[in-house]
Design a protein around this motif. Structure first.
Motif, PDB file in Angstrom:
ATOM      1  N   THR A 127       0.830  -1.203   0.000  1.00  0.00           N
ATOM      2  CA  THR A 127       0.000   0.000   0.000  1.00  0.00           C
ATOM      3  C   THR A 127       0.867   1.257   0.000  1.00  0.00           C
ATOM      4  OG1 THR A 127      -1.697  -1.221   1.212  1.00  0.00           O
ATOM      5  CG2 THR A 127      -1.867   1.176   1.218  1.00  0.00           C
ATOM      6  N   LEU A 150      -7.684  -5.600   5.167  1.00  0.00           N
ATOM      7  CA  LEU A 150      -8.526  -4.406   5.063  1.00  0.00           C
ATOM      8  C   LEU A 150      -8.229  -3.386   6.159  1.00  0.00           C
ATOM      9  CD1 LEU A 150     -10.833  -2.824   3.791  1.00  0.00           C
ATOM     10  CD2 LEU A 150     -12.425  -4.150   5.197  1.00  0.00           C
ATOM     11  N   HIS A 151      -8.148  -3.843   7.416  1.00  0.00           N
ATOM     12  CA  HIS A 151      -7.910  -2.893   8.501  1.00  0.00           C
ATOM     13  C   HIS A 151      -6.530  -2.244   8.360  1.00  0.00           C
ATOM     14  CE1 HIS A 151     -11.035  -5.613  10.130  1.00  0.00           C
ATOM     15  NE2 HIS A 151     -11.482  -4.517  10.715  1.00  0.00           N
ATOM     16  N   ASN A 153      -4.693  -1.856   5.561  1.00  0.00           N
ATOM     17  CA  ASN A 153      -4.654  -0.976   4.396  1.00  0.00           C
ATOM     18  C   ASN A 153      -5.429   0.318   4.633  1.00  0.00           C
ATOM     19  OD1 ASN A 153      -3.086  -2.765   2.941  1.00  0.00           O
ATOM     20  ND2 ASN A 153      -4.835  -3.762   1.974  1.00  0.00           N
ATOM     21  N   THR A 154      -6.539   0.205   5.357  1.00  0.00           N
ATOM     22  CA  THR A 154      -7.322   1.402   5.666  1.00  0.00           C
ATOM     23  C   THR A 154      -6.508   2.382   6.508  1.00  0.00           C
ATOM     24  OG1 THR A 154      -9.404   0.163   5.560  1.00  0.00           O
ATOM     25  CG2 THR A 154      -9.430   2.257   6.768  1.00  0.00           C
ATOM     26  N   THR A 157      -3.543   3.829   4.345  1.00  0.00           N
ATOM     27  CA  THR A 157      -4.025   4.786   3.342  1.00  0.00           C
ATOM     28  C   THR A 157      -4.463   6.094   3.992  1.00  0.00           C
ATOM     29  OG1 THR A 157      -4.782   2.955   1.949  1.00  0.00           O
ATOM     30  CG2 THR A 157      -5.651   5.131   1.454  1.00  0.00           C
ATOM     31  N   ALA A 158      -5.102   6.030   5.143  1.00  0.00           N
ATOM     32  CA  ALA A 158      -5.521   7.251   5.842  1.00  0.00           C
ATOM     33  C   ALA A 158      -4.321   8.124   6.175  1.00  0.00           C
ATOM     34  CB  ALA A 158      -6.288   6.890   7.115  1.00  0.00           C
ATOM     35  N   LEU A 176      -8.008   3.948  -1.508  1.00  0.00           N
ATOM     36  CA  LEU A 176      -8.213   2.524  -1.251  1.00  0.00           C
ATOM     37  C   LEU A 176      -9.572   2.127  -1.803  1.00  0.00           C
ATOM     38  CD1 LEU A 176      -7.044  -0.013   0.178  1.00  0.00           C
ATOM     39  CD2 LEU A 176      -8.388   0.658   2.186  1.00  0.00           C
ATOM     40  N   THR A 178     -12.518  -0.506  -1.874  1.00  0.00           N
ATOM     41  CA  THR A 178     -13.061  -1.579  -1.034  1.00  0.00           C
ATOM     42  C   THR A 178     -14.368  -2.087  -1.639  1.00  0.00           C
ATOM     43  OG1 THR A 178     -14.237   0.013   0.376  1.00  0.00           O
ATOM     44  CG2 THR A 178     -12.005  -0.612   1.040  1.00  0.00           C
TER      45      THR A 178
END
Length: 413
Positions: A127, A150-151, A153-154, A157-158, A176, A178
């Motif tokens: 990422t 997912l958690h 990458n989130t 990315t934030a 991202l 989703t």
């Protein structure tokens, strides 16, 4: 935001990035690195959630290793962004140029691809790496990670988007993506909004994207990497390379999967190799000659030679000569990285000339086939195709070119 809206926002962001100065992009990379470092606790907590879920689901240890972040790996992600800032900007580089007899100046220059979609599995470090490389090369990026990360990458990315906003760049340059499988299908059908797709993961993912996409694809490949121990190999050199390539990090695509030992050196080399591999916890899957040397060797099946183990498992076979080794690689190799250990210049030259792979190594570990190790900074992946980009994909590989003709009124006769 639905995918089409995300893609359009990325398209808008890419237009601004295409003309951004190096100073602006480098400032953004440092801001992204700072934001990611500041968010360490949040990122590691999010990653712990993903890792716990993967372990509870019985995910293979090699895949959990790819998913896992720790302070050291996160620091590597931060450093990768800073290293990218220190590298030259490829945008605007003149690939070649000349003057026509009539005085028209012709230049082929590097330009961004536009909007890059990355579809990848597990590894949340991708990422940050992909976002940084795309930004430095003037591209917006749509990141489609797997649900297993997912958690992680989130959170990553934030942080990256916060860094972009801090320097006044459009945060939609890094997004991202989703949702369910239908979103991946939308990405593959988004010709005109997404300029290129890059799949990074297992053979199944890559095959699905290559065969199903309407968007141009840069294909990264699996790493069924071979080590050939030639008749003229130095045994100590071969053992050192074998251990490094197999053991240092077995879950990555440039790790060693198969070792082929020349018959002339096998009797002296193989007992030493088997003992060293056992010391490092490696399970050897050997052909009949190798299996006969040690009862701990697992008799090899055909499948043991056909793909990635991504674990502390190594397939080993004895070959009659270099011809047989080359034939084995042609049959089973994935076109990633192939190595020979030899003191024979003739054998080395022949191996380099005849092996068809993105990287060919002589007396060096396949673990060097990595963007960071080759001075590219972070990498998007290892391309095993033959068009546009091949091998580790750094900044230059994330650009296309255009021809610029400068005249003063010339017309074609």
């Amino acid at each position: 935001m639905d995918f089409t809206a995300q893609a359009r926002a990325a398209k808008d962001a890419s237009r601004a990035l295409a003309t951004a100065t190096r100073a602006t992009k480098d400032a953004a990379l440092h801001a992204m690195a700072d934001a990611l470092a500041t968010a360490e606790a949040d990122v590691l907590a999010a990653n712990a959630t993903d890792v716990a879920a993967a372990e509870q689901a019985g995910t293979a240890a090699s895949l959990v290793d790819r998913l896992r972040l720790d302070p050291s790996r996160l620091a590597g992600m931060v450093d990768g962004l800073r290293q990218l800032a220190a590298l030259p900007d490829p945008v605007g580089d003149v690939v070649r140029g000349w003057s026509r007899p009539d005085g028209v100046q012709v230049r082929q220059v590097r330009v961004p691809l536009g909007v890059v979609g990355i579809i990848y599995e597990a590894r949340p470090n991708v990422t940050a790496d992909a976002a940084g490389i795309c930004l430095k090369s003037g591209n917006a990026v749509l990141l489609r990670g797997s649900s297993s990360a997912l958690h992680s990458n989130t959170a990553v990315t934030a942080a990256l988007r916060a860094g972009l906003e801090r320097v006044g760049l459009d945060a939609d340059a890094v997004q991202l993506v989703t949702g369910g499988r239908e979103v991946t299908k939308e990405m593959m059908a988004a010709r005109g909004l997404v300029d290129v797709l890059i799949p990074r993961g297992g053979a199944g993912l890559i095959e699905a994207v290559v065969t199903g996409s309407q968007v141009p694809v840069i294909e990264t490949g699996t790493g069924n990497c071979h080590l050939v121990v030639d008749a003229d190999a130095d045994p100590g050199t071969a053992l050192g390379i074998m251990v490094n390539a197999k053991v240092q990090r077995p879950s990555v695509c440039n790790s060693l999967e198969t070792m082929l030992v020349h018959r002339d050196i096998a009797a002296g080399f193989l007992p030493r190799a088997l003992a060293v591999l056992a010391e490092h916890g490696v399970t050897v899957h050997g052909d009949p000659e190798v299996a006969a040397l040690d009862e701990a060797v697992v008799p090899a099946e055909e499948d043991d030679f056909t793909g990635e183990a991504l674990s502390l498992d190594l397939s080993v076979a004895v070959v009659d000569d270099l011809d047989a080794a080359l034939a084995h690689i042609r049959r089973y190799g994935s076109g990633h990285s192939e190595t020979i250990v030899t003191e024979s210049r003739r054998a080395a030259d022949r191996f380099v000339a005849e092996v068809d792979a993105a990287a060919v190594l002589v007396n060096a570990s396949s673990r060097f086939v990595d963007g960071g190790e080759l001075g590219f900074g972070a990498e998007i992946g290892i391309s095993t195709q033959k068009l546009h980009a091949r091998g580790p994909m750094g900044l230059a590989e994330m650009t296309s070119t255009k021809f610029v003709l400068l005249g003063d009124g010339q017309v074609r006769a």
